[in-house]
Design an enzyme around this catalytic site. Structure first.
Site, PDB file in Angstrom:
ATOM      1  N   ASP A 221      -0.035 -14.910   1.020  1.00 40.89           N
ATOM      2  CA  ASP A 221       0.450 -15.758  -0.070  1.00 40.89           C
ATOM      3  C   ASP A 221      -0.286 -17.089  -0.162  1.00 40.89           C
ATOM      4  O   ASP A 221      -1.048 -17.462   0.734  1.00 40.89           O
ATOM      5  CB  ASP A 221       1.963 -16.006   0.100  1.00 40.89           C
ATOM      6  CG  ASP A 221       2.359 -16.285   1.551  1.00 40.89           C
ATOM      7  OD1 ASP A 221       1.489 -16.718   2.332  1.00 40.89           O
ATOM      8  OD2 ASP A 221       3.526 -16.075   1.897  1.00 40.89           O
TER       9      ASP A 221
ATOM     10  N   ASN B 110      15.665 -16.716   6.373  1.00 43.39           N
ATOM     11  CA  ASN B 110      16.491 -16.035   5.364  1.00 43.39           C
ATOM     12  C   ASN B 110      16.028 -14.588   5.132  1.00 43.39           C
ATOM     13  O   ASN B 110      16.502 -13.917   4.225  1.00 43.39           O
ATOM     14  CB  ASN B 110      16.464 -16.816   4.037  1.00 43.39           C
ATOM     15  CG  ASN B 110      15.092 -16.801   3.364  1.00 43.39           C
ATOM     16  OD1 ASN B 110      14.130 -16.269   3.905  1.00 43.39           O
ATOM     17  ND2 ASN B 110      15.005 -17.379   2.174  1.00 43.39           N
TER      18      ASN B 110
ATOM     19  N   HIS C 190      12.838 -13.609   4.370  1.00 37.59           N
ATOM     20  CA  HIS C 190      11.687 -13.380   3.487  1.00 37.59           C
ATOM     21  C   HIS C 190      10.445 -12.943   4.278  1.00 37.59           C
ATOM     22  O   HIS C 190      10.264 -13.328   5.426  1.00 37.59           O
ATOM     23  CB  HIS C 190      11.396 -14.574   2.572  1.00 37.59           C
ATOM     24  CG  HIS C 190      10.739 -15.767   3.197  1.00 37.59           C
ATOM     25  ND1 HIS C 190      11.148 -17.054   2.948  1.00 37.59           N
ATOM     26  CD2 HIS C 190       9.687 -15.890   4.036  1.00 37.59           C
ATOM     27  CE1 HIS C 190      10.375 -17.894   3.601  1.00 37.59           C
ATOM     28  NE2 HIS C 190       9.477 -17.209   4.273  1.00 37.59           N
TER      29      HIS C 190
ATOM     30  N   GLU D 181      11.378 -13.363  -1.490  1.00 41.44           N
ATOM     31  CA  GLU D 181      12.647 -13.995  -1.130  1.00 41.44           C
ATOM     32  C   GLU D 181      13.829 -13.045  -1.342  1.00 41.44           C
ATOM     33  O   GLU D 181      13.742 -12.123  -2.174  1.00 41.44           O
ATOM     34  CB  GLU D 181      12.855 -15.234  -2.023  1.00 41.44           C
ATOM     35  CG  GLU D 181      11.803 -16.321  -1.844  1.00 41.44           C
ATOM     36  CD  GLU D 181      12.097 -17.232  -0.657  1.00 41.44           C
ATOM     37  OE1 GLU D 181      12.656 -16.770   0.349  1.00 41.44           O
ATOM     38  OE2 GLU D 181      11.751 -18.430  -0.760  1.00 41.44           O
TER      39      GLU D 181
HETATM   40  C1  GLP Z   1       6.476 -19.160   5.175  1.00 42.40           C
HETATM   41  C2  GLP Z   1       5.483 -18.022   4.855  1.00 42.40           C
HETATM   42  C3  GLP Z   1       5.839 -16.750   5.567  1.00 42.40           C
HETATM   43  C4  GLP Z   1       6.217 -17.069   7.007  1.00 42.40           C
HETATM   44  C5  GLP Z   1       7.503 -17.836   7.019  1.00 42.40           C
HETATM   45  C6  GLP Z   1       7.988 -18.231   8.407  1.00 42.40           C
HETATM   46  O1  GLP Z   1       7.236 -19.576   4.100  1.00 42.40           O
HETATM   47  N1  GLP Z   1       5.296 -17.755   3.478  1.00 42.40           N
HETATM   48  O2  GLP Z   1       4.744 -15.847   5.501  1.00 42.40           O
HETATM   49  O3  GLP Z   1       6.390 -15.887   7.731  1.00 42.40           O
HETATM   50  O4  GLP Z   1       7.447 -18.964   6.178  1.00 42.40           O
HETATM   51  O5  GLP Z   1       7.392 -19.405   8.858  1.00 42.40           O
HETATM   52  P1  GLP Z   1       7.432 -19.914  10.342  1.00 42.40           P
HETATM   53  O6  GLP Z   1       6.561 -18.998  11.114  1.00 42.40           O
HETATM   54  O7  GLP Z   1       6.879 -21.299  10.279  1.00 42.40           O
HETATM   55  O8  GLP Z   1       8.847 -19.857  10.777  1.00 42.40           O
END
Ligand code: GLP
Length: 241
Positions: A67, A136, A138, A143
């Protein structure tokens, strides 16, 4: 689903990096799907070390990131292109022309999404996808919702995600409210998936991946339908399985 539980973050990072480098050593021109966020950072660090020590070679590897924030150019310090260059690509022998991330500042989003899908398919699809997970549920920026997209699309970020990701920005107003993300269909077409999770705030969602029902309100639950998923978690993230 395979489950690998380790004492701490350092151990999950090392194990994941070993899995990825073994995979590349067996498929030198493979297509990797890559994730941002804080969770895979340790794995990228180890992969940089393995590359320096000639344990793994990225010269023929192609990558697609999950993304990119809508509206941020690759030069913006919070863009995912910037993140990937700084934390990984700049330090390994990968050809940057083989690293693909949606362009957050493109004029025609629908075209950008279509082109991204086409490029992934043209290169034969994703062989190994690295995933983190939002607390959450995602994956990428898919989402929780009553419906999910299969393919790359422009997504609205939820309040929860905007709040969670505001830690990287000066203030919450600066967090983009939209992102271009691969859809769950493309993620599920990956031949193999490694999901990384660390910390107690991921425990609930990891528990639900193993014990919960499949629901679009928890996009990560769909991974239960994939034939080859390895979940690599520390004890805290695995505490509710
Ligand atoms: C972001 C990314 C995800 C990622 C998630 C968790 O929003 N778009 O691909 O897996 O958050 O992030 P973190 O690893 O910092 O908890």
């Amino acid at each position: 689903m395979e489950l690998y539980v380790f004492d701490n973050y350092d151990e999950i990072s090392r194990y994941a990096a070993k899995m990825v480098s073994d995979f590349i050593n067996e498929n030198s021109n493979c297509v990797l799907g890559l994730a941002t966020g804080s969770t895979p950072l340790g794995m990228y660090k180890k992969l940089i070390e393995y590359n320096r020590d000639r344990i793994v070679n990225f010269s023929e590897v192609k990558t697609f990131n999950l993304d990119e924030y809508r509206g941020l150019s690759g030069e913006h310090p919070q863009s995912y292109r910037y993140f990937m260059n700084k934390n990984f690509f700049d330090h390994v022998n990968i050809d940057k022309n083989n690293t693909f991330i949606p362009n957050g500042t493109c004029e025609d989003v629908a075209k950008e999404c279509r082109d991204y899908e086409e490029k992934i398919n043209e290169l034969g699809g994703i062989d190994l996808q690295i995933l983190g997970v939002g607390s959450n549920g995602h994956i990428g920026f898919n989402e929780p919702s009553s419906e999910l997209y299969a393919y790359t699309h422009l997504a609205d970020l939820t309040e929860d995600t905007i709040k969670a990701n505001s830690r990287f920005f000066k203030n919450i107003e600066e967090v983009p409210s939209k992102a271009i993300t691969m859809g769950v269909g493309q993620i599920m077409k990956s031949k193999r998936i490694i999901l990384l999770a660390s910390g107690v705030n991921k425990a609930k969602v990891i528990g639900r991946i193993f014990n919960g029902k499949i629901s679009t309100e928890n996009p990560s639950s769909i991974l239960q339908l994939h034939p080859s998923v390895a979940v690599i978690a520390d004890k805290k993230a695995a505490s509710l399985i």
